[in-house]
Write a protein that holds these residues in place. Structure first.
Motif, PDB file in Angstrom:
ATOM      1  N   LYS A 163       0.957  -1.197   0.201  1.00 41.05           N
ATOM      2  CA  LYS A 163       0.077  -0.083   0.198  1.00 41.05           C
ATOM      3  C   LYS A 163       0.835   1.246   0.077  1.00 41.05           C
ATOM      4  N   LEU A 164       1.843   1.433   0.734  1.00 43.84           N
ATOM      5  CA  LEU A 164       2.906   2.475   0.881  1.00 43.84           C
ATOM      6  C   LEU A 164       3.497   2.543  -0.551  1.00 43.84           C
ATOM      7  N   ALA A 165       4.010   1.491  -1.119  1.00 45.40           N
ATOM      8  CA  ALA A 165       4.687   1.666  -2.321  1.00 45.40           C
ATOM      9  C   ALA A 165       3.797   2.096  -3.436  1.00 45.40           C
ATOM     10  N   ASN A 166       2.580   1.879  -3.328  1.00 43.48           N
ATOM     11  CA  ASN A 166       1.765   2.203  -4.352  1.00 43.48           C
ATOM     12  C   ASN A 166       0.432   3.181  -4.028  1.00 43.48           C
ATOM     13  N   ILE A 167       0.957   4.258  -3.177  1.00 45.25           N
ATOM     14  CA  ILE A 167       0.097   5.147  -3.117  1.00 45.25           C
ATOM     15  C   ILE A 167      -0.483   5.972  -4.186  1.00 45.25           C
ATOM     16  N   GLY A 168      -1.871   6.114  -4.188  1.00 45.31           N
ATOM     17  CA  GLY A 168      -2.362   6.753  -5.310  1.00 45.31           C
ATOM     18  C   GLY A 168      -3.252   5.481  -6.155  1.00 45.31           C
ATOM     19  N   THR A 169      -2.754   4.415  -6.124  1.00 46.48           N
ATOM     20  CA  THR A 169      -3.487   3.472  -6.872  1.00 46.48           C
ATOM     21  C   THR A 169      -4.262   2.460  -6.253  1.00 46.48           C
ATOM     22  N   PRO A 170      -5.716   2.474  -6.609  1.00 45.32           N
ATOM     23  CA  PRO A 170      -6.776   1.650  -5.646  1.00 45.32           C
ATOM     24  C   PRO A 170      -6.127   0.086  -5.610  1.00 45.32           C
ATOM     25  N   ILE A 171      -6.193  -0.291  -4.385  1.00 43.86           N
ATOM     26  CA  ILE A 171      -5.948  -1.613  -4.091  1.00 43.86           C
ATOM     27  C   ILE A 171      -7.228  -2.677  -3.523  1.00 43.86           C
ATOM     28  N   PHE A 172      -7.567  -3.523  -4.276  1.00 47.33           N
ATOM     29  CA  PHE A 172      -8.609  -4.297  -4.409  1.00 47.33           C
ATOM     30  C   PHE A 172      -8.416  -5.544  -3.587  1.00 47.33           C
ATOM     31  N   PHE A 173      -9.195  -6.201  -2.735  1.00 47.66           N
ATOM     32  CA  PHE A 173      -8.836  -7.405  -2.183  1.00 47.66           C
ATOM     33  C   PHE A 173      -9.883  -8.592  -2.398  1.00 47.66           C
ATOM     34  N   GLN A 174      -9.709  -9.441  -3.174  1.00 52.79           N
ATOM     35  CA  GLN A 174     -10.832 -10.475  -3.389  1.00 52.79           C
ATOM     36  C   GLN A 174     -10.558 -11.534  -2.461  1.00 52.79           C
ATOM     37  N   GLU A 175     -11.790 -11.891  -1.673  1.00 53.19           N
ATOM     38  CA  GLU A 175     -11.954 -12.889  -0.480  1.00 53.19           C
ATOM     39  C   GLU A 175     -12.142 -14.036  -1.104  1.00 53.19           C
ATOM     40  N   HIS A 176     -11.386 -14.981  -1.650  1.00 56.10           N
ATOM     41  CA  HIS A 176     -11.457 -16.382  -2.187  1.00 56.10           C
ATOM     42  C   HIS A 176     -11.405 -17.498  -0.993  1.00 56.10           C
ATOM     43  N   HIS A 177     -10.881 -17.159   0.204  1.00 59.13           N
ATOM     44  CA  HIS A 177     -10.279 -18.091   1.161  1.00 59.13           C
ATOM     45  C   HIS A 177     -11.285 -18.337   2.269  1.00 59.13           C
ATOM     46  N   TYR A 178     -12.006 -17.305   2.817  1.00 56.28           N
ATOM     47  CA  TYR A 178     -12.411 -17.222   4.265  1.00 56.28           C
ATOM     48  C   TYR A 178     -13.998 -17.214   4.050  1.00 56.28           C
ATOM     49  N   SER A 179     -14.757 -18.166   4.968  1.00 56.61           N
ATOM     50  CA  SER A 179     -15.998 -18.136   4.889  1.00 56.61           C
ATOM     51  C   SER A 179     -16.650 -18.638   6.316  1.00 56.61           C
ATOM     52  N   ARG A 180     -17.888 -18.638   6.337  1.00 55.89           N
ATOM     53  CA  ARG A 180     -18.493 -18.895   7.933  1.00 55.89           C
ATOM     54  C   ARG A 180     -18.172 -20.121   8.199  1.00 55.89           C
TER      55      ARG A 180
END
Length: 334
Positions: free
Chosen positions: A73-90
């Motif tokens: 995040k610090l190295a890419n300030i100004g670039t939107p960062i998304f996270f796709q949640e493939h791993h966790y669930s109820r």
């Protein structure tokens, strides 16, 4: 010039996830966006700036990875960062998390670093809202899917005697194949047989369970999944947890009925199947006895088959996924 969307993937063994991302990169959206898939490790901080208009992370959140996410995040300030949640669930939380409060804190800290968190099933959306680790304004449902033309083209299943069951995926605790083999031990070989495809950490355990059973075969990793599906009648998906469950979608699209656990993202797919026909059997109790009972119900139901409407669900889901990605990227990029 097309905007560049960099996808960072840290596990080459995530078969369904990687196949879905490859389908996304080769889809019609490629006309408007350049999707770049990069395999990287998040085991230590790397202050690397990517030439990207949007960055999407596909690695699971963990305490060990948080420093790397902060560095990204610090190295890419100004670039939107998304996270796709493939791993966790109820159900992942139910089966695998011994300290829920600590786990929720980890998720809250990880998600706080992201501009958006992309979710793959409605069940996942409901679970994250319930445990209150993610701001609703960051939550985006995109769904999951892939290009399925090789599955659509398969002919309708012809029922064999004995009934040919198939199961496939990573040989791990998650997939529940140990319960499936234990269920098969109580089923007669003249009524049903089972082939399990895949590799993974539970391989030796499963081979040991299957050794005395002449009607259970572990066939190793299968590269041509449509051909594997063409060899059988019904696919069993006995997963203990499954944020989405691409196997179920593939099987139905291929015209193969499913015996399926009613958990997480699989429950979403069961709900869609219920509205359109009878090509599924729910495992009411996720135990060897519960799976055995579900298989018997399919053996005795001579009219158990997937209809045309149900086979179309996979293509419809894939179109919706592409529409959701298009909308998200259009809203994000000027």
């Amino acid at each position: 010039m097309r905007p560049t969307i960099v996808h960072l993937i840290d596990d080459t063994k995530l078969g369904g996830v990687n196949l879905a991302l490859q389908s996304l990169a080769a889809s019609k959206l490629n006309l408007s966006f350049y999707f770049k898939l990069i395999f990287c490790q998040f085991n230590r901080p790397q202050f690397k700036r990517y030439h990207a208009d949007v960055i999407v992370i596909h690695g699971s959140i963990s305490w060990q990875k948080l420093p790397a996410f902060i560095a990204l995040k610090l190295a890419n300030i100004g670039t939107p960062i998304f996270f796709q949640e493939h791993h966790y669930s109820r159900e992942f939380m139910h089966h695998c998390v011994q300290r829920p409060a600590r786990f929720r804190l980890m998720l809250k800290l990880g998600y706080a670093l992201m501009n958006k968190v992309l979710l793959v099933s409605k069940a996942q959306v409901d679970w994250l809202a319930e445990i209150d680790v993610l701001s609703p304004r960051k939550m985006v449902f995109v769904g999951q899917g892939k290009q399925l033309k090789d599955f659509v083209s398969l002919p309708k299943a012809t029922r064999h005697q004995p009934l040919k069951l198939l199961a496939y995926g990573r040989l791990s605790q998650q997939k529940g194949f140990d319960l499936l083999i234990k269920a098969m031990a109580n089923l007669p070989s003249d009524k049903v047989e089972l082939a399990i495809a895949g590799e993974g950490e539970q391989q030796d355990t499963l081979l040991s369970l299957a050794k005395p059973l002449k009607h259970v075969h572990l066939v190793g990793e299968v590269c041509d999944v449509p051909s594997f599906l063409a060899s059988g009648d019904v696919v069993v998906v006995p997963s203990r947890w499954e944020p989405f469950g691409l196997t179920c979608q593939e099987a139905i699209t291929a015209g193969r009925g499913v015996i399926v656990a009613n958990v997480d993202g699989l429950a979403d797919q069961v709900a869609d199947l219920q509205q359109r026909g009878d090509g599924y059997q729910v495992i009411n109790e996720l135990t060897a006895a519960g799976i055995e009972q579900a298989i018997w119900q399919v053996i005795e139901n001579k009219h158990f088959e997937v209809n045309t409407q149900q086979r179309l669900l996979g293509e419809q889901a894939w179109k919706a996924v592409l529409d959701n990605w298009q909308r998200l990227l259009d809203e994000t990029l000027p």
